[in-house]
Write an enzyme that holds these catalytic residues in place. Structure first.
Site, PDB file in Angstrom:
ATOM      1  N   ALA A  60      14.499 -25.323   2.725  1.00 55.15           N
ATOM      2  CA  ALA A  60      15.097 -25.047   1.371  1.00 55.15           C
ATOM      3  C   ALA A  60      16.542 -24.552   1.546  1.00 55.15           C
ATOM      4  O   ALA A  60      17.447 -24.721   0.560  1.00 55.15           O
ATOM      5  CB  ALA A  60      14.303 -24.453   0.565  1.00 55.15           C
ATOM      6  N   PHE A  61      16.699 -23.700   2.277  1.00 55.02           N
ATOM      7  CA  PHE A  61      17.975 -23.094   2.495  1.00 55.02           C
ATOM      8  C   PHE A  61      19.317 -24.059   2.645  1.00 55.02           C
ATOM      9  O   PHE A  61      20.305 -23.657   2.361  1.00 55.02           O
ATOM     10  CB  PHE A  61      17.865 -21.911   3.726  1.00 55.02           C
ATOM     11  CG  PHE A  61      19.091 -21.109   3.468  1.00 55.02           C
ATOM     12  CD1 PHE A  61      19.187 -20.013   2.610  1.00 55.02           C
ATOM     13  CD2 PHE A  61      20.208 -21.188   4.549  1.00 55.02           C
ATOM     14  CE1 PHE A  61      20.251 -19.033   2.702  1.00 55.02           C
ATOM     15  CE2 PHE A  61      21.140 -20.174   4.687  1.00 55.02           C
ATOM     16  CZ  PHE A  61      21.311 -19.156   3.574  1.00 55.02           C
ATOM     17  N   GLU A  62      18.810 -24.938   3.444  1.00 52.75           N
ATOM     18  CA  GLU A  62      20.132 -26.000   3.855  1.00 52.75           C
ATOM     19  C   GLU A  62      20.188 -27.058   2.412  1.00 52.75           C
ATOM     20  O   GLU A  62      21.231 -27.844   2.620  1.00 52.75           O
ATOM     21  CB  GLU A  62      19.594 -26.709   4.929  1.00 52.75           C
ATOM     22  CG  GLU A  62      19.555 -26.052   6.209  1.00 52.75           C
ATOM     23  CD  GLU A  62      18.605 -24.995   6.430  1.00 52.75           C
ATOM     24  OE1 GLU A  62      18.725 -24.198   7.156  1.00 52.75           O
ATOM     25  OE2 GLU A  62      17.487 -25.365   5.730  1.00 52.75           O
ATOM     26  N   VAL A  85       9.267 -23.277  -1.319  1.00 60.75           N
ATOM     27  CA  VAL A  85       9.231 -21.949  -0.901  1.00 60.75           C
ATOM     28  C   VAL A  85       8.025 -21.246  -1.259  1.00 60.75           C
ATOM     29  O   VAL A  85       7.605 -21.336  -2.343  1.00 60.75           O
ATOM     30  CB  VAL A  85      10.612 -21.116  -1.197  1.00 60.75           C
ATOM     31  CG1 VAL A  85      10.565 -19.790  -0.562  1.00 60.75           C
ATOM     32  CG2 VAL A  85      11.864 -22.052  -0.911  1.00 60.75           C
ATOM     33  N   THR A  90       6.886 -10.734   3.140  1.00 63.04           N
ATOM     34  CA  THR A  90       7.887  -9.907   3.426  1.00 63.04           C
ATOM     35  C   THR A  90       8.869 -10.317   2.291  1.00 63.04           C
ATOM     36  O   THR A  90       8.672 -11.499   1.349  1.00 63.04           O
ATOM     37  CB  THR A  90       8.586 -10.161   4.664  1.00 63.04           C
ATOM     38  OG1 THR A  90       9.334 -11.640   4.500  1.00 63.04           O
ATOM     39  CG2 THR A  90       7.914  -9.981   5.735  1.00 63.04           C
ATOM     40  N   HIS A  92      11.550 -12.044   2.400  1.00 63.48           N
ATOM     41  CA  HIS A  92      12.236 -13.404   2.826  1.00 63.48           C
ATOM     42  C   HIS A  92      12.109 -14.381   1.537  1.00 63.48           C
ATOM     43  O   HIS A  92      13.289 -15.019   1.331  1.00 63.48           O
ATOM     44  CB  HIS A  92      11.597 -13.837   3.827  1.00 63.48           C
ATOM     45  CG  HIS A  92      12.040 -15.029   4.523  1.00 63.48           C
ATOM     46  ND1 HIS A  92      13.422 -15.089   5.187  1.00 63.48           N
ATOM     47  CD2 HIS A  92      11.807 -16.522   4.498  1.00 63.48           C
ATOM     48  CE1 HIS A  92      13.572 -16.385   5.294  1.00 63.48           C
ATOM     49  NE2 HIS A  92      12.709 -17.048   4.918  1.00 63.48           N
ATOM     50  N   PHE A 117      16.963 -29.241 -10.015  1.00 67.19           N
ATOM     51  CA  PHE A 117      16.171 -28.379  -9.238  1.00 67.19           C
ATOM     52  C   PHE A 117      14.676 -28.577  -9.089  1.00 67.19           C
ATOM     53  O   PHE A 117      13.968 -28.351  -9.905  1.00 67.19           O
ATOM     54  CB  PHE A 117      16.426 -27.059  -9.626  1.00 67.19           C
ATOM     55  CG  PHE A 117      16.039 -25.616  -8.832  1.00 67.19           C
ATOM     56  CD1 PHE A 117      16.655 -25.323  -7.779  1.00 67.19           C
ATOM     57  CD2 PHE A 117      14.996 -25.182  -9.306  1.00 67.19           C
ATOM     58  CE1 PHE A 117      16.210 -24.283  -7.109  1.00 67.19           C
ATOM     59  CE2 PHE A 117      14.343 -24.110  -8.614  1.00 67.19           C
ATOM     60  CZ  PHE A 117      14.877 -23.745  -7.380  1.00 67.19           C
ATOM     61  N   ARG A 131       1.303 -28.928  -7.458  1.00 61.42           N
ATOM     62  CA  ARG A 131       2.435 -29.318  -8.187  1.00 61.42           C
ATOM     63  C   ARG A 131       3.162 -30.698  -7.516  1.00 61.42           C
ATOM     64  O   ARG A 131       4.280 -30.959  -8.007  1.00 61.42           O
ATOM     65  CB  ARG A 131       3.654 -28.128  -8.357  1.00 61.42           C
ATOM     66  CG  ARG A 131       3.060 -27.181  -9.082  1.00 61.42           C
ATOM     67  CD  ARG A 131       3.784 -25.790  -8.889  1.00 61.42           C
ATOM     68  NE  ARG A 131       3.443 -24.820  -9.980  1.00 61.42           N
ATOM     69  CZ  ARG A 131       2.000 -24.036 -10.055  1.00 61.42           C
ATOM     70  NH1 ARG A 131       1.284 -24.350  -9.164  1.00 61.42           N
ATOM     71  NH2 ARG A 131       1.902 -23.424 -10.815  1.00 61.42           N
TER      72      ARG A 131
END
Length: 166
Positions: A60-62, A85, A90, A92, A117, A131
């Site tokens: 997802a970060f990319e 995600v 943590t 994160h 999104f 989902r």
């Protein structure tokens, strides 16, 4: 009293150049989101297959960078970002979810290309799977339709290419 004119997006993808940007991480979930998005686009008259490319990134970060590059290419009228995600033990999760949301929003605002999104941010994998199932409650479906509707809304705005004066 005179009704105010309405400018709203249609659910018609037939004239749009669309792409999906999808995270490979949590593949069973993101593939379900992709399938939902493709089903929505097919129903909205987009051509299946190569006409709707799926750009895959590691996680997802990319998503924001790949979406931004795709938007900057000029090849697409709208993009659908799909990812997952899942909250862990943590902080994160909070950093990744926030960075992805802000990055996708910035890419869309700075390029002027609608980027929806469709990134699930859930507490458990089971919530994510729920989902990403079949049907119109699939969040990939919803993200695809949001991209189509916004692309059509922007085209209909006064001064937009192809838009009519209201």
């Amino acid at each position: 009293m005179r009704d105010s004119p309405r400018i709203e997006g249609r659910d018609d993808a037939s004239a749009l150049r669309l792409a999906i940007v999808m995270s490979a991480y949590h593949a069973p979930v993101t593939e379900g989101l992709r399938d939902g998005a493709l089903a929505a686009l097919a129903r909205a008259s987009a051509e299946p297959g190569p006409a709707v490319p799926v750009i895959t990134v590691p996680g997802a970060f990319e998503l924001p960078l790949a979406a931004r590059r795709a938007a900057e290419s000029g090849a697409f009228d709208a993009l659908v970002c799909l990812g997952c995600v899942v909250r862990g033990e943590t902080p994160h999760f909070d950093y990744i979810a926030s960075a992805v949301a802000h990055g996708i929003m910035a890419a869309s605002q700075e390029t002027g290309v609608p980027i929806s999104f469709g990134v699930l941010t859930t507490n458990t994998l089971e919530e994510a799977q729920a989902r990403a199932g079949e049907g119109s409650s699939n969040k990939g479906w919803e993200a695809a339709m949001a991209a189509v509707q916004l692309a059509n809304t922007l085209r209909a705005l006064p001064g937009a290419a192809g838009g009519a004066a209201v």
